[in-house]
Design an enzyme around this catalytic site. Structure first.
Site, PDB file in Angstrom:
ATOM      1  CB  SER A  35      -1.064  -0.194   1.010  1.00  0.00           C
ATOM      2  OG  SER A  35      -1.962   0.864   1.068  1.00  0.00           O
TER       3      SER A  35
ATOM      4  CG  ASP B 221      -6.602  -3.051  -4.704  1.00  0.00           C
ATOM      5  OD1 ASP B 221      -6.799  -2.066  -3.969  1.00  0.00           O
ATOM      6  OD2 ASP B 221      -5.375  -3.353  -3.516  1.00  0.00           O
TER       7      ASP B 221
ATOM      8  CG  HIS C 206      -5.995  -1.571  -0.212  1.00  0.00           C
ATOM      9  ND1 HIS C 206      -5.057  -1.201  -1.755  1.00  0.00           N
ATOM     10  CD2 HIS C 206      -5.849  -0.816   0.417  1.00  0.00           C
ATOM     11  CE1 HIS C 206      -3.827  -0.634  -1.178  1.00  0.00           C
ATOM     12  NE2 HIS C 206      -4.010  -0.447  -0.017  1.00  0.00           N
TER      13      HIS C 206
END
Length: 305
Positions: A162, A248, A278
Site C-alpha cells: 500500500s 482492489d 486492497h
C-alpha cells in the site's frame, strides 16, 4: 502495449476463488479514516491492541548526513544472512509501524535467510510529504553503506505494501538520482498507489480519500515523481514485482505502473489475485497465503541471483 488483469492471473489460483469470496462476503467493507479526528481514534484503538511482536527484533537508528531514522531489524536465528529486505509498512502514510510486519519479516528471515529492516518513517499529517520519502531513502542509503559490514551481505531488495509500496518506488527514484541502484536486486510492491494527483482515470478513483490530504497538505503539484511515481521517467530501475487483488480499487493504478515500467525497459512481473480487495495479503485466505508465498519466493530468488 496494453496490459489487462486477465493476462496476469495464475490458473493455480482459481481453486481459491470460492473460499476468498465466501470470506469477503461476511467481512464488512473497510475504509480508512476520513478526518483527523477519525485518524486519532484509529490510532488510539491500535495502541490498545495486544500486538504479537517478535521478541528477537532489534531496534536502532539509521543515520546519513545527520538525519536519523528509527529502524527495526530481524535477522535469521540459525543461518548466515544472504541478503537484506528493506520493508516499508503500509497504513495510508498516516498510521502503522515497522513492528506490524514482524510475522512476515520472521518468515522471510528464516525461510530465505534474509535480514529484514523495517522503517518507522514519520507519519502524516503531523509530518506531511516529503518526510516519509526522506526517511525511507535515508534508511536505504544507510543500508547501501553499512549492510556488508553490519550483516555480512550486500544484496538488497526493497518492498512494501500500500503506502509502503509507493514509498518503495519513490525510494528507488531517489537512489537512482544518486546513481545508487546497482546494489538493489529488486523491488516487491504490493497494491501501491502511484497516482496521488487524481489526474489519471485510476487516480480519480481515490481522489476524495482523506489520506491524500493528510499526506500532501497544501502541495499544489501532486504529479511530481516523489509523490506520484507513475509520472516519473522510469528507466534504469531494478526488476520489479507488482502484486494486487482483482477487486482492489488500485488495480488500474497498478496495471498502469506496470505498463509504464515495462515501456521504460525494466524487468517487470505483474501478478493479479482473483476475488481479492486492497490489503488482501494480510487476510486469512488461501489466496492471500498463495500471494505471500509467491512474493517471498520472488524476493528470495532476487537475492540469490
Amino acid at each position: 502495449m496494453t496490459m489487462r488483469a486477465d493476462d496476469f492471473v495464475d490458473e493455480s489460483l482459481l481453486p481459491h476463488i470460492d473460499q476468498a469470496r465466501a470470506f469477503y462476503a461476511t467481512r464488512p467493507t473497510m475504509r480508512g479514516p476520513q478526518s483527523f479526528a477519525e485518524l486519532l481514534e484509529v490510532r488510539a484503538q491500535r495502541a490498545t491492541r495486544i500486538a504479537s511482536h517478535d521478541p528477537h527484533a532489534v531496534t536502532g537508528m539509521a543515520e546519513v548526513d545527520g538525519h536519523a531514522v528509527p529502524i527495526r531489524i530481524l535477522t535469521p536465528r540459525a543461518n548466515r544472512p544472504r541478503g537484506v529486505y528493506l520493508d516499508l509498512h503500509g497504513g495510508g502514510f498516516y498510521v502503522g509501524a515497522a513492528a506490524d510486519g514482524d510475522d512476515g519479516a520472521r518468515a522471510l528471515a528464516e525461510v530465505h535467510q534474509l535480514v529484514v529492516v523495517g522503517v518507522d518513517y514519520r507519519l502524516a499529517p503531523e509530518h506531511p510529504w516529503p518526510a516519509a520519502t526522506e526517511d525511507c531513502a535515508t534508511v536505504a542509503r544507510w543500508l547501501l553503506g553499512h549492510a556488508q559490514a553490519r550483516f555480512g551481505c550486500s544484496r538488497i531488495v526493497v518492498g512494501g505494501s500500500s503506502a509502503g509500496a509507493t514509498l518503495a518506488m519513490t525510494t528507488l527514484l531517489r537512489l537512482r538520482a544518486r546513481g545508487l541502484t546497482a546494489q538493489i536486486a529488486g523491488a516487491a510492491l504490493q497494491f501501491g498507489t502511484y497516482d496521488l494527483s487524481g489526474t489519471t482515470p485510476a487516480g480519480r478513483l481515490i481522489a476524495d480519500e482523506y489520506f491524500l490530504q493528510a499526506y500532501l497538505g497544501d502541495t499544489e503539484d501532486r504529479t511530481v515523481a516523489d509523490i506520484s511515481p507513475v509520472f516519473a521517467e522510469l528507466s534504469g530501475l531494478p526488476p520489479t514485482l507488482l502484486s494486487v487483488g482483482a477487486d482492489d480499487v488500485l488495480l488500474q493504478d497498478n496495471l498502469a505502473m506496470a505498463e509504464r515500467l515495462a515501456e521504460a525497459g525494466n524487468d517487470v512481473t505483474m501478478r493479479v489475485y482473483p476475488a481479492s480487495p486492497h490489503g488482501f495479503t494480510g487476510h486469512p485466505t488461501a489466496m492471500a497465503a498463495a500471494a505471500r508465498q509467491h512474493i517471498e519466493a520472488w524476493i528470495g530468488a532476487r537475492i540469490g541471483d
